[in-house]
Design an enzyme around this catalytic site. Sequence first.
Site, PDB file in Angstrom:
ATOM      1  N   SER A 121       4.287  -3.406  -9.851  1.00 24.06           N
ATOM      2  CA  SER A 121       3.907  -2.323 -10.758  1.00 24.06           C
ATOM      3  C   SER A 121       5.114  -1.584 -11.319  1.00 24.06           C
ATOM      4  O   SER A 121       5.916  -2.154 -12.045  1.00 24.06           O
ATOM      5  CB  SER A 121       2.948  -1.364 -10.046  1.00 24.06           C
ATOM      6  OG  SER A 121       2.439  -0.405 -10.945  1.00 24.06           O
ATOM      7  N   HIS A 122       5.278  -0.325 -10.951  1.00 27.84           N
ATOM      8  CA  HIS A 122       6.325   0.528 -11.520  1.00 27.84           C
ATOM      9  C   HIS A 122       7.592   0.522 -10.675  1.00 27.84           C
ATOM     10  O   HIS A 122       8.533   1.263 -10.971  1.00 27.84           O
ATOM     11  CB  HIS A 122       5.804   1.964 -11.646  1.00 27.84           C
ATOM     12  CG  HIS A 122       5.264   2.506 -10.358  1.00 27.84           C
ATOM     13  ND1 HIS A 122       4.075   2.062  -9.831  1.00 27.84           N
ATOM     14  CD2 HIS A 122       5.736   3.421  -9.487  1.00 27.84           C
ATOM     15  CE1 HIS A 122       3.849   2.693  -8.683  1.00 27.84           C
ATOM     16  NE2 HIS A 122       4.836   3.521  -8.451  1.00 27.84           N
ATOM     17  N   ASP A 292       4.268   0.987 -17.900  1.00 25.38           N
ATOM     18  CA  ASP A 292       4.925   0.557 -16.664  1.00 25.38           C
ATOM     19  C   ASP A 292       5.100  -0.955 -16.646  1.00 25.38           C
ATOM     20  O   ASP A 292       4.760  -1.654 -17.608  1.00 25.38           O
ATOM     21  CB  ASP A 292       4.152   1.053 -15.431  1.00 25.38           C
ATOM     22  CG  ASP A 292       2.865   0.286 -15.191  1.00 25.38           C
ATOM     23  OD1 ASP A 292       2.320  -0.311 -16.151  1.00 25.38           O
ATOM     24  OD2 ASP A 292       2.376   0.271 -14.047  1.00 25.38           O
ATOM     25  N   ASP A 294       3.665  -3.558 -15.141  1.00 26.04           N
ATOM     26  CA  ASP A 294       2.567  -4.529 -15.238  1.00 26.04           C
ATOM     27  C   ASP A 294       1.472  -4.117 -16.212  1.00 26.04           C
ATOM     28  O   ASP A 294       0.486  -4.834 -16.370  1.00 26.04           O
ATOM     29  CB  ASP A 294       1.973  -4.819 -13.861  1.00 26.04           C
ATOM     30  CG  ASP A 294       1.182  -3.657 -13.293  1.00 26.04           C
ATOM     31  OD1 ASP A 294       1.581  -2.493 -13.500  1.00 26.04           O
ATOM     32  OD2 ASP A 294       0.155  -3.896 -12.625  1.00 26.04           O
ATOM     33  N   ASP A 296      -0.669  -1.344 -16.386  1.00 26.74           N
ATOM     34  CA  ASP A 296      -1.895  -0.583 -16.089  1.00 26.74           C
ATOM     35  C   ASP A 296      -1.698   0.928 -16.215  1.00 26.74           C
ATOM     36  O   ASP A 296      -2.635   1.693 -15.993  1.00 26.74           O
ATOM     37  CB  ASP A 296      -2.458  -0.951 -14.704  1.00 26.74           C
ATOM     38  CG  ASP A 296      -1.535  -0.579 -13.558  1.00 26.74           C
ATOM     39  OD1 ASP A 296      -0.364  -0.253 -13.806  1.00 26.74           O
ATOM     40  OD2 ASP A 296      -1.994  -0.627 -12.392  1.00 26.74           O
ATOM     41  N   ARG A 297      -0.487   1.365 -16.589  1.00 28.90           N
ATOM     42  CA  ARG A 297      -0.221   2.802 -16.720  1.00 28.90           C
ATOM     43  C   ARG A 297       0.500   3.081 -18.029  1.00 28.90           C
ATOM     44  O   ARG A 297       1.229   2.243 -18.544  1.00 28.90           O
ATOM     45  CB  ARG A 297       0.666   3.306 -15.571  1.00 28.90           C
ATOM     46  CG  ARG A 297       0.175   2.955 -14.201  1.00 28.90           C
ATOM     47  CD  ARG A 297       1.184   3.403 -13.171  1.00 28.90           C
ATOM     48  NE  ARG A 297       0.886   2.851 -11.864  1.00 28.90           N
ATOM     49  CZ  ARG A 297       0.987   3.522 -10.724  1.00 28.90           C
ATOM     50  NH1 ARG A 297       1.366   4.770 -10.734  1.00 28.90           N
ATOM     51  NH2 ARG A 297       0.707   2.950  -9.570  1.00 28.90           N
ATOM     52  N   LYS A 393      -7.041  -0.126 -14.160  1.00 25.80           N
ATOM     53  CA  LYS A 393      -6.606   0.871 -15.124  1.00 25.80           C
ATOM     54  C   LYS A 393      -5.880   0.123 -16.248  1.00 25.80           C
ATOM     55  O   LYS A 393      -5.430  -1.004 -16.054  1.00 25.80           O
ATOM     56  CB  LYS A 393      -5.694   1.900 -14.463  1.00 25.80           C
ATOM     57  CG  LYS A 393      -6.366   2.663 -13.318  1.00 25.80           C
ATOM     58  CD  LYS A 393      -5.376   3.469 -12.542  1.00 25.80           C
ATOM     59  CE  LYS A 393      -4.296   2.616 -11.946  1.00 25.80           C
ATOM     60  NZ  LYS A 393      -4.158   2.659 -10.505  1.00 25.80           N
TER      61      LYS A 393
END
Length: 564
Positions: A121-122, A292, A294, A296-297, A393
Amino acid sequence: MDNSPLQVLTVPTAPYPDQRPGTNGLRKKVYVFQSRRNYLHNFIQSIFSSIDLRDRQGSTVVVGGDGRFFNQTAIEVIVQMAAANGVGRLIIGHHGIMSTPAISCVIRKYKAIGGIILTASHNPGGPDGDFGIKFNTANGGPANEAVTNKIFQISRTIEEFAICPGLQVDLTTLGKQMFDLENKFKPFTVEIVDSVESYANLLRNIFDFAALKELLSGENHIKIRLDAMHGVVGPYVRRIFCEELGCPANSAINCVPLEDFGGQHPDPNLTYAADLVDSMRDGQYDFGAAFDGDGDRSMILGKHGFFVTPPDSVAVIADNIFCIPYFQHTGVRGFARSMPTSAALDRVAKATKIELYETPTGSKFFGNLMDAGRLSLCGEESFGTGGDHIREKDGLWAVLAWLSILATRRQSVEDILKDHWLKYGRNYFTRYDYENVDIDAACEMMEDLEIMIGDKSFVKQRFAVEDKIYQVEKADNFEYTDPVDSTITRNQGLRIIFSDGSRIIYRLSGTGSDGATVRIYIDSYEKEQIFEDTQVMLAPLATIALKISQLHHRTGRSGPSVIT
């Protein structure tokens, strides 16, 4: 050329004790996967073994990642092991890259039994960074606790794994590749797909692309700045915003996915997306967003870098939800936020008489409500917002939702938010992250804090800072009973709720690969003083939060790593 069937091997191995998947899968430093013999193989085998053989045989599994270092190496192993474990077809993103929301979309579209997402992710990437593996189930969302517990239990006792080492797949060429394996009645198929197209098509059916194109490239178009932060979203931004909606090419920056995210931290907040914030300050852009690693944000900014907090973002989308054509057709079934997220969404839910759910952190809790037809819109304070079109998300969806509101209301981001505060009042909200704290010190602090707030005498205590007095009304360790299946999730964060509705929340984050991250969330509602500085307004509660926890003394840290 040798056309004989490829050999399937069973390889002996030994278990590792530390392969428990967290909220977002298994995350470790890259060197852990590289240096520990069969570490990757063990975890992948544990995922496949958690699926009943009858469901696995001939099934479809989706694979993709955010392009970080070790992504392609891991995909090669996953392909070889999927074939050996009876999977019939793999659908893989071009070059092995696919955003987390897109993988959720593709799992649902092709009725796959699940997907393996390679992302941290982030978290930072590169050889010295982090790597992660997450398993999503047939609904397109993260595996629930029963599944992740099963994977973990298998990983603790694993003795062997199945692999087809001679199988080599070409990730650079779109289309189907077929392989004959020994003891297989049908060939094993790998399909390399356009990473963007299925997902983009889904978005076309949710938003009014004609209205968005007019907003972004029509006669009186607004200027936008989108920063993909060298994560997976770059190709999606270029295809959807530049090619389809007509934004100039220079509207999108850092759009080439890099294994180390350009040496940056792909976390869309004011600290790590500082370049975007700086570029917005002079007012040449009306709208900005950063994504981010991947996808999702996302972080939303208005003109002059006007910052929209994630809790305010989901509340504004909720209040303007019928600006999005999808919801005009489906209606709105419910709203949800994670427990640490401010109560701004609650006020919209109350005014519109729509059900509001307060869940633990993690998309799987939202997904369960969506599968039961109870939830349409969800949001988390960690810059994640989404709808029920998928079971993750979705950062790009949130940006299109905001642009749909701008297209309908023809106001600036700042004016929309100020109107919202005038209508509902304002939840001032901030989060302090203390990263890479000694894990023993962090756990000991949290244990002592829980004992303190659990004492009956703690309730009704009064805390005074300057001219402000706060009285404790409730204190607990958040526990969630899922309204769909009645499962209980405990120990989700220590809450101190004051009589005026203000809240202080303490959590240990589960998304890091080493050390601990202590998070303090502060939420305070104001009906009248709605245009003040957030940190000034929350300073008294921040003082109380540090005094109660003695965090600086207990961890040896003088201040947070990140403030959002």
